[in-house]
Write an enzyme that holds these catalytic residues in place. Structure first.
Site, PDB file in Angstrom:
ATOM      1  N   CYS A  32       0.830  -1.209   0.000  1.00 46.13           N
ATOM      2  CA  CYS A  32       0.000   0.000   0.000  1.00 46.13           C
ATOM      3  C   CYS A  32       0.863   1.257   0.000  1.00 46.13           C
ATOM      4  O   CYS A  32       0.539   2.261  -0.645  1.00 46.13           O
ATOM      5  CB  CYS A  32      -0.921   0.009   1.214  1.00 46.13           C
ATOM      6  SG  CYS A  32      -2.052  -1.397   1.285  1.00 46.13           S
ATOM      7  N   ARG A  74      -7.897  -4.097  -3.063  1.00 44.77           N
ATOM      8  CA  ARG A  74      -7.348  -3.022  -3.894  1.00 44.77           C
ATOM      9  C   ARG A  74      -8.313  -2.741  -5.050  1.00 44.77           C
ATOM     10  O   ARG A  74      -8.200  -3.310  -6.131  1.00 44.77           O
ATOM     11  CB  ARG A  74      -5.980  -3.414  -4.434  1.00 44.77           C
ATOM     12  CG  ARG A  74      -4.973  -3.714  -3.361  1.00 44.77           C
ATOM     13  CD  ARG A  74      -3.581  -4.005  -3.915  1.00 44.77           C
ATOM     14  NE  ARG A  74      -2.790  -4.642  -2.874  1.00 44.77           N
ATOM     15  CZ  ARG A  74      -2.263  -4.003  -1.842  1.00 44.77           C
ATOM     16  NH1 ARG A  74      -2.434  -2.702  -1.721  1.00 44.77           N
ATOM     17  NH2 ARG A  74      -1.560  -4.655  -0.925  1.00 44.77           N
TER      18      ARG A  74
END
Length: 216
Positions: A52, A129
């Site tokens: 991330c 995601r």
């Protein structure tokens, strides 16, 4: 048939994006705040995680390109705004990159659920995601999901946004891996006469009546 959270209220392409009113690192934000601009809303599983972190750095490094295309960035995870603030400060300290776009603190998962970001087979308490591109009228135009283990390719969202804006402005389509300045695909002809005329025209580069390109 049993209905799960993945099949209830999922957003659909070319329909209004789900409204939201959420706390972010830049104060409260709503979908209405972005009217008149494109918006890329993207979720990540958790703060202080390596994949991330690379994605947020990637989005920030291309922020000027998105700004030039009248597009705002908005992150989201199932973390508090305190965690988001600490993480962005950490990214600045450790990687020298200042995250300049807001991040939604979606502790109650309302935004994540309305956008179909929670996939129980992947993780029942984290957003996967997911990336959503919303146009200036609040219409959802594209959505892309990635696995938890693999980061996004941010340049593809730059390319896709430019392609969609080009299609909107010129009533055309774009081929695989199209880049700005390359020829675009014109819509197939509606009649046989139009098909014959197209093949005889110097305006188009035609492989066959249904497959023609042109320069803008």
């Amino acid at each position: 048939m049993e209905v799960t959270t993945q099949t209830v209220g999922l957003p659909q392409l070319n329909k209004p994006a789900p409204a939201f009113d959420a706390i972010t690192t830049h104060g409260r934000k709503t979908l209405e705040d972005y009217k008149g601009k494109w918006l890329i809303l993207f979720s990540h599983p958790a703060d202080f995680t390596p994949v991330c972190t690379t994605e947020f750095i990637g989005f920030q490094e291309r922020k000027d390109q998105f700004d030039a295309m009248n597009c705002e960035l908005l992150g989201l995870s199932i973390d508090s705004h305190h965690s988001h603030n600490a993480w962005t400060l950490n990214i600045k300290e450790k990687f020298g990159v200042e995250i300049q776009f807001p991040i939604i603190a979606d502790l109650d998962m309302k935004v994540a659920m309305s956008y179909g970001m929670i996939h129980e087979a992947a993780a029942d308490t984290s957003a996967v995601r997911a990336t959503f591109i919303i146009d200036p009228e609040g219409i959802l135009r594209a959505m892309v999901y990635y696995p938890m283990s693999n980061g996004r390719q941010i340049d593809e969202f730059v390319r896709l946004l430019k392609a969609m804006q080009t299609s909107d402005s010129n009533a055309c389509a774009t081929p695989e891996n199209w880049r700005e300045g390359e020829k675009v695909i014109v819509p197939p002809p509606a009649t046989i006469d139009e098909a014959r005329a197209r093949l005889e025209s110097n305006e188009y580069e035609c492989t066959d009546f249904y497959f023609c390109k042109k320069s803008l």
